[in-house]
Design a protein around this motif. Structure first.
Motif, PDB file in Angstrom:
ATOM      1  N   THR A  54      13.432 -36.637  15.496  1.00 10.94           N
ATOM      2  CA  THR A  54      12.085 -36.132  15.783  1.00 10.94           C
ATOM      3  C   THR A  54      11.373 -37.000  16.816  1.00 10.94           C
ATOM      4  OG1 THR A  54      11.906 -35.241  13.558  1.00 10.94           O
ATOM      5  CG2 THR A  54       9.850 -35.517  14.769  1.00 10.94           C
ATOM      6  N   PRO A  85      19.123 -33.545  11.740  1.00  6.04           N
ATOM      7  CA  PRO A  85      17.691 -33.648  11.424  1.00  6.04           C
ATOM      8  C   PRO A  85      17.332 -34.945  10.687  1.00  6.04           C
ATOM      9  CG  PRO A  85      18.765 -32.132   9.917  1.00  6.04           C
ATOM     10  CD  PRO A  85      19.794 -32.504  10.941  1.00  6.04           C
ATOM     11  N   GLY A  91      12.803 -29.309   8.135  1.00 11.72           N
ATOM     12  CA  GLY A  91      13.343 -29.514   9.459  1.00 11.72           C
ATOM     13  C   GLY A  91      12.458 -30.388  10.345  1.00 11.72           C
ATOM     14  N   CYS A  92      12.934 -30.642  11.561  1.00 10.18           N
ATOM     15  CA  CYS A  92      12.215 -31.529  12.489  1.00 10.18           C
ATOM     16  C   CYS A  92      10.986 -30.862  13.113  1.00 10.18           C
ATOM     17  CB  CYS A  92      13.141 -31.968  13.624  1.00 10.18           C
ATOM     18  SG  CYS A  92      14.484 -33.029  13.071  1.00 10.18           S
ATOM     19  N   GLY A  93      10.956 -29.528  13.144  1.00  5.35           N
ATOM     20  CA  GLY A  93       9.835 -28.833  13.794  1.00  5.35           C
ATOM     21  C   GLY A  93       8.495 -29.219  13.186  1.00  5.35           C
ATOM     22  N   ASP A 109      13.258 -24.210  12.973  1.00  2.00           N
ATOM     23  CA  ASP A 109      14.402 -25.068  13.285  1.00  2.00           C
ATOM     24  C   ASP A 109      15.646 -24.211  13.482  1.00  2.00           C
ATOM     25  OD1 ASP A 109      12.574 -27.156  12.462  1.00  2.00           O
ATOM     26  OD2 ASP A 109      14.354 -28.424  12.286  1.00  2.00           O
TER      27      ASP A 109
END
Ligand code: COA
Length: 348
Positions: A54, A85, A91-93, A109
């Motif tokens: 991230t 991730p 998730g990274c979003g 994601d």
């Protein structure tokens, strides 16, 4: 109908450089073997504690957002492609949304490994075309180094991959013939286990073929026994030659599909930016399509294979080096685990 165009692009690679000779201190390999088979000279590894998938994605996103002439608060949708991730979930979003203090926008994601960025670009393109969003941030980022094994048993995998991130901001354009002309997505799950990481997972050994080299395990799961961990069951598995054979067929196929859809030919491509899987694969594809050296951009020599980040990093480096000018026909293509493969044709 409006099209989408790349309004801003950025990339980030960690500072730590690991040459092939550095790797030969941990495992039985050599600079000569790695360069001859893959073209890779060195790769970047993220700072073990300070950098994550991230945070690298954020660094790339900041550049893309600034170059698009907007702020993080103007972004109205996030698409984050990665196979590495920060957490198994979420998730990274959403982590990027939080850290960049964005509005309560949607965050998606995408788990399509090496073709993740081109898939993400295609999804973003559909949202722009329908008028749903106006500033979509598309990120591809990977921190492979945290999950790699630097013992000789994993040398066919660990010498190939590197860390990094790339990002673009997609915006609408009314200009006819500019921006993304078309995208093409494919998959074939028949060989899903040829390039895969089985843990953590719920597979219960259902699909894992009994082949030499596959980690033989009784059950899948989130928790592993010490024996399972020591046997290397949690490490990525790759049948390199099988991946190579499929990649050299599917790369040209999906590029030709994009050209045919737009009544264009390979000679019309100003720059092909292929996923940086292996320099030998890119050279093979170049030869099959009859492209000159100046029509293909490769940077795997410096970064290794950064999976979902490779296409946006290469695209950004090519653009910064002045190799992409307004009006140029740019082709993006990727192939990877799944298998999944994809292409996108853009008029810059
Ligand atoms: N250093 C030294 N020797 C190595 C090695 C390394 N890093 N990795 C593997 N070897 C050895 C193998 O053990 C094998 O030894 P053996 O003949 O004594 O058994 C020998 O090299 C040949 O192995 P093989 O796997 O057949 O090599 P290859 O020529 O196919 O090259 C890859 C291996 C991984 C470089 C190649 O198959 C490849 O690039 N495939 C595509 C992978 C890819 O693109 N993955 C990303 C997906 S997008």
């Amino acid at each position: 109908m409006q099209h989408s165009k790349i309004a801003g692009i950025g990339y980030y690679v960690p500072k730590n450089v690991y040459t092939n000779t550095d790797l030969s201190r941990f495992m039985e390999t050599s600079d000569e073997w790695i360069q001859e088979r893959t073209g890779i000279k060195e790769r970047r590894f993220a700072d073990r504690l300070g950098e994550t998938t991230t945070t690298m994605g954020i660094e790339a996103a900041k550049v893309a957002i600034a170059r698009a002439g907007i702020t993080a608060q103007d972004v109205d949708f996030i698409i984050f492609a990665t196979l590495s991730p920060d957490y198994y979930f979420p998730g990274c979003g959403v982590l990027l949304q939080r850290e960049m203090k964005m509005k309560e926008i949607g965050a998606l994601d995408i788990r399509n490994q090496c073709s993740g960025f081109v898939y993400a670009l295609s999804v973003a393109d559909q949202f722009i075309k329908t008028g749903m969003y106006k500033n979509i941030l598309v990120v591809g980022s990977e921190k492979h180094s945290f999950a790699m094994d630097f013992e000789t048993r994993s040398r066919n995998v660990s010498v190939i991959f590197g860390d990094g991130a790339g990002a673009v901001v997609l915006q609408p354009t009314q200009k006819e013939g500019q921006g993304i002309l078309s995208t093409h997505l494919h998959s074939d799950g028949a060989d899903a286990e040829i390039l895969a990481m089985f843990y953590p997972g719920s597979h219960a050994n259902k699909w894992m073929p009994e082949k030499p080299g596959y980690p033989a395990q009784e059950l899948g799961g989130l928790f592993m026994t010490t024996e399972q961990l020591e046997s290397g069951a949690a490490l990525p598995y790759m049948d390199g030659p099988a991946v190579f054979k499929k990649a050299v067929v599917k790369f040209p196929e999906v590029i030709k599909e994009a050209l045919a859809k737009n009544n264009l030919e390979a000679k019309d491509i100003d720059l092909l930016v292929p996923h940086q899987a292996n320099l030998r694969i890119s050279q093979y594809v170049q030869q099959l399509l009859g492209l000159r050296d100046d029509q293909v951009f490769n940077n795997i020599q410096k970064y290794g294979n950064t999976t979902a980040a490779s296409v946006p990093i290469a695209l950004c480096e090519a653009w910064e080096a002045g190799k992409i000018k307004e009006g140029d026909l740019v082709c993006l293509a990727a192939f990877g685990s799944g298998f999944t493969w994809a292409s996108a044709l853009l008029r810059w």
